[in-house]
Design a protein around this motif. Structure first.
Motif, short mmCIF file in Angstrom:
data_model
loop_
_atom_site.label_atom_id
_atom_site.label_comp_id
_atom_site.label_asym_id
_atom_site.label_seq_id
_atom_site.Cartn_x
_atom_site.Cartn_y
_atom_site.Cartn_z
N THR A 85 -19.10 3.17 -7.22
CA THR A 85 -19.49 1.76 -7.19
C THR A 85 -19.48 1.21 -8.59
O THR A 85 -19.44 0.01 -8.79
N GLN A 108 -26.11 5.34 8.62
CA GLN A 108 -27.02 4.96 7.54
C GLN A 108 -26.38 5.17 6.17
O GLN A 108 -26.50 4.33 5.28
N THR A 111 -23.73 2.54 5.67
CA THR A 111 -24.38 1.25 5.41
C THR A 111 -24.84 1.18 3.97
O THR A 111 -24.67 0.15 3.30
N ALA A 112 -25.41 2.26 3.47
CA ALA A 112 -25.86 2.30 2.08
C ALA A 112 -24.67 2.16 1.13
O ALA A 112 -24.73 1.44 0.12
N GLN A 113 -23.56 2.83 1.45
CA GLN A 113 -22.37 2.73 0.62
C GLN A 113 -21.82 1.30 0.64
O GLN A 113 -21.41 0.78 -0.40
N ALA A 115 -23.53 -1.44 1.14
CA ALA A 115 -24.44 -2.28 0.36
C ALA A 115 -24.16 -2.11 -1.13
O ALA A 115 -24.15 -3.10 -1.87
N ALA A 116 -23.93 -0.88 -1.56
CA ALA A 116 -23.62 -0.63 -2.97
C ALA A 116 -22.30 -1.29 -3.36
O ALA A 116 -22.18 -1.89 -4.43
N ARG A 118 -20.92 -3.91 -1.90
CA ARG A 118 -21.13 -5.37 -1.91
C ARG A 118 -21.81 -5.80 -3.20
O ARG A 118 -21.46 -6.82 -3.79
N ALA A 119 -22.82 -5.04 -3.63
CA ALA A 119 -23.51 -5.37 -4.88
C ALA A 119 -22.55 -5.31 -6.06
O ALA A 119 -22.55 -6.19 -6.93
N GLU A 122 -20.22 -8.32 -5.89
CA GLU A 122 -20.93 -9.52 -6.33
C GLU A 122 -21.08 -9.53 -7.84
O GLU A 122 -20.91 -10.56 -8.49
#
Length: 131
Positions: A85, A108, A111-113, A115-116, A118-119, A122
């Motif tokens: 990431t 899960q 999903t965590a990956q 989110a990382a 996406r962050a 961004e």
């Protein structure tokens, strides 16, 4: 209606949708391509565009299949799957053998990956807009 024809029609529809989505993403992300793509929308007829989108969708589908195959082939050859990431902080996720599959945990982790990722996306967008 023949089931083969229905399958082909659904597959072509899927590919056209993939191609159109790719076309729209390209239009939104690249200002130079935006003008070209908008001109294409105005000048070409719908039949030509759908054929072009179907070809692009087929290419995208092939690339996605190759990507997934590469991931699965890589996960069977190593103990961990790395998803970077940030160039300084990779995420290490242990690969699970097929017999020990736990779908809830895998969801899960994915999903965590996501989110990382996406962050990070961004963060890159913010840096790009500031720079």
């Amino acid at each position: 209606m023949n089931s083969d024809n229905l399958t082909e029609m659904l597959q072509k529809g899927f590919r056209v949708t993939l191609g159109a989505t790719s076309f729209m993403i390209e239009t939104l992300q690249d200002s130079q391509k935006r003008d070209e793509n908008l001109a294409k929308l105005k000048s070409e007829n719908l039949s030509q565009l759908t054929d072009e989108w179907a070809q692009q969708g087929e290419l995208t589908e092939r690339e996605a299949r190759n990507f997934v195959d590469t991931i699965f082939a890589g996960s069977t050859n190593s103990d961990t799957v790395q998803t970077p990431t940030d160039s300084n902080s990779p995420i290490n996720t242990p690969a699970t053998p097929a017999g020990e599959s736990n779908p809830q945990r895998e969801i899960q982790e994915l999903t965590a990956q996501m989110a990382a990722l996406r962050a990070e996306l961004e963060k890159l967008r913010t840096e790009e807009s500031q720079g």
